[in-house]
Design an enzyme around this catalytic site. Structure first.
Site, short mmCIF file in Angstrom:
data_model
loop_
_atom_site.label_atom_id
_atom_site.label_comp_id
_atom_site.label_asym_id
_atom_site.label_seq_id
_atom_site.Cartn_x
_atom_site.Cartn_y
_atom_site.Cartn_z
N ASP A 38 0.83 -1.17 0.14
CA ASP A 38 0.01 -0.03 -0.20
C ASP A 38 1.02 1.17 -0.11
O ASP A 38 2.06 1.24 0.50
CB ASP A 38 -0.97 -0.04 1.19
CG ASP A 38 -1.95 -1.02 1.24
OD1 ASP A 38 -2.35 -1.42 -0.07
OD2 ASP A 38 -2.38 -1.29 2.12
N TYR A 65 6.10 -8.52 8.62
CA TYR A 65 5.68 -7.15 8.56
C TYR A 65 6.09 -6.82 10.28
O TYR A 65 5.94 -7.43 11.14
CB TYR A 65 4.40 -6.76 8.52
CG TYR A 65 3.84 -7.29 7.13
CD1 TYR A 65 3.98 -6.10 6.15
CD2 TYR A 65 3.69 -8.36 6.82
CE1 TYR A 65 3.56 -6.44 4.50
CE2 TYR A 65 3.01 -8.89 5.45
CZ TYR A 65 3.23 -7.67 4.35
OH TYR A 65 2.82 -8.07 3.08
N ASP A 79 -7.15 1.56 7.56
CA ASP A 79 -5.91 2.44 8.06
C ASP A 79 -6.07 3.84 8.12
O ASP A 79 -7.27 4.46 8.07
CB ASP A 79 -4.69 1.99 6.99
CG ASP A 79 -4.79 2.67 5.70
OD1 ASP A 79 -5.89 3.24 5.64
OD2 ASP A 79 -4.23 2.19 4.86
N ARG A 174 -4.08 -4.89 7.26
CA ARG A 174 -5.02 -4.07 7.65
C ARG A 174 -6.21 -4.79 8.27
O ARG A 174 -7.11 -4.43 9.13
CB ARG A 174 -5.57 -3.08 6.33
CG ARG A 174 -4.47 -2.06 6.19
CD ARG A 174 -4.96 -1.28 5.09
NE ARG A 174 -5.00 -2.12 3.56
CZ ARG A 174 -5.82 -1.67 2.68
NH1 ARG A 174 -6.82 -0.96 2.70
NH2 ARG A 174 -5.58 -2.35 1.39
#
Length: 298
Positions: A38, A65, A79, A174
């Site tokens: 993203d 992540y 988000d 997310r």
């Protein structure tokens, strides 16, 4: 030019933006990427250069992540880039409550992707449908979480949790943030995301677009060898005679161990990567068939 670039994607850039920038810097048309990030996320974005774009589908799928999740807030995009839907102070939320539900997010789980995501539904990307205000029934899908580790806890009116996540491809962080908030009845959204590992490439070995540009100007840039990106595959080495025939598209009969439904990397005796092959078992023999041939004039 042939190989990979381990790019540290900057915030605010789409993955497509990064590919376009690399094309300009290297003056190279054939550039692709693995694993979309993203725009608000940063971190590892593997970039394939030249014929290495044909190898993207064979890279390992594991990703990792470092995420920061804010509780008490929900948004349209799951988000902080999206429009705020709910906003409630929850100073009493504590880490013990979160630790109690985290095991629910381990292993193979069902996950509904965010409304604003790039996956296709009804032949169109979700974010295009969402921007038009269309009501969408997003199907859930199975993803796999290998590890969840709490890194930090920040209490307050809108407390935040920092976690490390190792997962398979197709996982939306997310969605994890959103679903954690749902399970706690507080709401939750992703506040910050760094990808620390993707397709065998790690953050500590990545370079920025600025560093790439400097290295190109100084004529010291060298792509990473595909060998590292393919080291999870079984390797088969061919003699010069068989290597030539294989590069011409001919299946090779040999004493191979059959590997069901898995590609193999094929090299010559000088350890030059020739391409990707498949082992095919017939009634009485095993063939090494070409799938991707990188060296056409062997």
């Amino acid at each position: 030019m042939f190989g990979f670039l381990n790019l540290n994607k900057p915030m605010g850039f789409t993955s497509h933006d990064c590919v376009a920038r690399v094309r300009r810097i290297l003056r190279l048309k054939r550039v692709g990427h693995a694993g979309t990030l993203d725009p608000a996320a940063t971190g590892v974005l593997p970039i394939a250069l030249g014929k290495a774009t044909r190898l993207l589908q064979f890279l390992p799928s594991k990703k990792a992540y470092q995420a920061r999740i804010r509780f008490g807030v929900t948004t349209t995009t799951d988000d902080l880039e999206g429009e705020i839907l709910t906003h409630q102070s929850i100073p009493d939320l504590n880490l013990e409550q979160i630790q109690a539900i985290l095991p629910q997010f381990m292993g193979k789980i069902q996950q509904i992707p965010p409304l604003y995501s790039a996956i296709h539904v009804q032949g169109k990307r979700l974010y295009d449908l969402a921007r038009k205000g269309e009501t969408i029934d997003v199907p859930s899908r199975t993803v796999e979480i290998f590890d969840l580790k709490i890194l930090n806890w920040y209490p307050g009116e809108f407390p935040e949790l920092e976690i490390a996540i190792a997962c398979g491809s197709g996982t939306y962080i997310r969605s994890i943030a959103r679903d954690l908030g749902t399970q706690l009845n507080t709401g939750g959204t992703l506040a910050h995301l760094i990808r620390t590992e993707s397709s065998g490439f790690t953050l500590e070995n990545s370079i920025t677009l600025e560093t790439l540009e400097t290295q190109v100007q100084q004529q010291i840039f060298s792509p990473q060898s595909p060998n590292q990106a393919l080291n999870h595959l079984t390797t088969i080495i061919l003699t010069p005679e068989f290597a030539k025939r294989w590069c011409q598209g001919q299946p090779i009969l040999g004493d191979f161990s059959i590997i069901d439904d898995h590609p193999v990397s094929v090299y010559d005796s000088d350890h030059q990567l020739l391409g990707i092959g498949n082992l095919i078992k017939t009634s009485d023999q095993i063939l090494l068939a070409p799938q991707v041939v990188l060296v056409e004039n062997y």
